[in-house]
Design an enzyme around this catalytic site. Structure first.
Site, mmCIF file in Angstrom:
data_model
loop_
_atom_site.group_PDB
_atom_site.id
_atom_site.type_symbol
_atom_site.label_atom_id
_atom_site.label_comp_id
_atom_site.label_asym_id
_atom_site.label_seq_id
_atom_site.Cartn_x
_atom_site.Cartn_y
_atom_site.Cartn_z
ATOM 1 C CD1 TRP A 21 -1.983 2.233 0.567
ATOM 2 C CD2 TRP A 21 -2.251 1.657 2.715
ATOM 3 N NE1 TRP A 21 -2.684 3.237 1.188
ATOM 4 C CE2 TRP A 21 -2.870 2.915 2.496
ATOM 5 C CE3 TRP A 21 -2.295 1.107 3.984
ATOM 6 C CZ2 TRP A 21 -3.525 3.614 3.519
ATOM 7 C CZ3 TRP A 21 -2.950 1.798 4.989
ATOM 8 C CH2 TRP A 21 -3.558 3.016 4.756
ATOM 9 C CG ASP A 49 -3.471 -7.188 -1.247
ATOM 10 O OD1 ASP A 49 -4.456 -7.689 -1.819
ATOM 11 O OD2 ASP A 49 -3.446 -6.010 -0.824
ATOM 12 C CE1 TYR A 54 -3.379 0.413 -2.185
ATOM 13 C CE2 TYR A 54 -2.092 -1.594 -2.400
ATOM 14 C CZ TYR A 54 -3.164 -0.908 -1.856
ATOM 15 O OH TYR A 54 -4.015 -1.557 -0.998
ATOM 16 C CB SER A 151 -11.188 -4.135 -0.067
ATOM 17 O OG SER A 151 -10.601 -3.503 1.061
ATOM 18 C CD1 TRP A 202 -7.894 -3.628 4.700
ATOM 19 C CD2 TRP A 202 -6.672 -1.914 5.471
ATOM 20 N NE1 TRP A 202 -8.741 -2.559 4.863
ATOM 21 C CE2 TRP A 202 -8.023 -1.488 5.330
ATOM 22 C CE3 TRP A 202 -5.721 -1.013 5.926
ATOM 23 C CZ2 TRP A 202 -8.435 -0.192 5.635
ATOM 24 C CZ3 TRP A 202 -6.131 0.281 6.242
ATOM 25 C CH2 TRP A 202 -7.468 0.674 6.086
ATOM 26 C CB SER A 203 -4.211 -1.725 8.916
ATOM 27 O OG SER A 203 -3.597 -0.796 9.775
ATOM 28 N N PRO A 204 -3.033 -5.074 10.129
ATOM 29 C CG PRO A 204 -1.767 -7.011 9.755
ATOM 30 C CD PRO A 204 -2.391 -5.837 9.036
ATOM 31 N NE ARG A 225 3.891 2.108 7.100
ATOM 32 C CZ ARG A 225 3.270 0.978 6.754
ATOM 33 N NH1 ARG A 225 2.003 0.820 7.028
ATOM 34 N NH2 ARG A 225 3.915 0.024 6.140
ATOM 35 C CG ASN A 291 5.733 -8.160 9.998
ATOM 36 O OD1 ASN A 291 5.718 -7.732 11.151
ATOM 37 N ND2 ASN A 291 5.781 -7.361 8.955
#
Length: 332
Positions: A21, A49, A54, A151, A202-204, A225, A291
């Site tokens: 993303w 993904d 993007y 989504s 997304w964004s876990p 970030r 991760n």
């Protein structure tokens, strides 16, 4: 690395996946993009993904170059359509013409004949849902995508699609989901599960907030970030003193359990069988491996109770529209 079946499909996806993303659409340099992608393969990640919007094609182009060097059957590739792709205000949405045009553009950038999963990035209420569904079905019939997903659709929109085309239309739902954003549990999880639709979330890590590196009352760390103008566009989604304080209460819980904060946060997401994969971002290869370490980690009931107590009232739990999500369905 553990693998889970994606909905009613025959796709087996790594339960930790790599997304692009903010990072690979221009947030980091090409060499770092390549290093993170190769680290994903090394870690056993097979699910990648992205989306056409993007960087308006930049992320797809980057991965087209990198992934095309690997055997096509060695990875599961997902992209999306809906977002604004040029300065032309009409160059967006889910009309049949836009879907047909954008799938071809995505395949060209990704240097492949097909994607494994093609997703509606959001719902488009300006187009009759029947038109959108038929356009997506045509993409599959043409062999340009193997399976379809969506989504951030509302329960009403999901039900409308299932009523029209049956439960086999979609195999995946992609909602925001984390310890701090639990909204999909209220309705979406059960509705999708009843129709053979998996969650790829997304964004876990709540855009990095759940790593614990952001401290209440302190400036964001250099190199993070949220210190980057290009990658801080999502900061307002969850960033607050209440959230940061809740995360700091989680830190000793993770330490006592002998795991890092990313491992705890990702294992918490993956505790739900409805979740096929947690999409993670990374700007450095070591983040990919950190991760990936969450795959296969089981959290005890006592640990989950401690997490709930530490989070308190910080999480969003009620049904809540995601960013850019809209209500309503139009029929023809």
């Amino acid at each position: 690395m553990q693998y889970r079946t994606l909905g009613s499909s025959d796709l087996m996806v790594s339960d930790i996946s790599l997304g692009s993303w903010l990072t690979y659409s221009g947030g980091i340099e090409a060499d770092a993009t390549r290093a993170c992608t190769e680290a994903a393969f090394d870690a056993g990640i097979n699910f990648f993904d992205t989306a056409n919007v993007y960087g308006r094609g930049a992320a797809e182009t980057a991965w087209g170059e990198i992934l095309s060097a690997h055997p096509r059957d060695s990875y599961v590739l997902a992209t999306k359509v809906w977002g604004q792709m040029s300065d032309d205000p009409a160059d967006k949405g889910l009309s049949p013409a836009q879907i047909a045009r954008q799938i071809d553009a995505s395949l060209t950038r990704l240097r492949t004949d097909y994607v494994d999963l093609y997703q509606a990035h959001r719902f488009d209420p300006s187009v009759p849902i029947e038109d959108t569904i038929e356009a997506f079905q045509k993409v599959v019939e043409q062999g340009k995508a193997r399976y379809l997903g969506f989504s951030e659709w509302t329960p009403e929109q999901i039900r409308a699609a299932v009523d029209i085309a049956g439960p086999d239309l979609f195999v995946s739902s992609q909602p925001q989901y984390s310890m701090l954003w639990q909204a999909p549990e209220a309705e979406v999880f059960d509705l999708c599960s009843a129709n053979g639709i998996s969650q790829i979330v997304w964004s876990p890590l709540a855009q990095g907030i759940l790593t614990g590196k952001y401290k209440p009352g302190q400036p964001v760390p250099e190199g993070s970030r949220f210190a980057s103008e290009e990658m801080s566009v999502s900061k307002d989604l969850l960033y607050s003193d209440a959230a940061l304080e809740a995360v700091q209460r989680l830190v000793p819980i993770a330490e006592e359990a002998g795991m890092s904060m990313p491992t705890l946060a990702l294992a918490w997401v993956l505790r739900r069988t409805e979740v096929a994969s947690a999409i993670t971002g990374a700007s450095r290869p070591e983040q990919v491996h950190t991760n990936a370490a969450a795959s296969g980690v089981t959290l005890s009931a006592d640990l989950l109770t401690a997490v709930d107590q530490a989070l308190g009232n910080a999480p969003v739990t009620a049904p809540t529209l995601a960013v850019a999500a809209v209500e309503g369905v139009r029929h023809r």
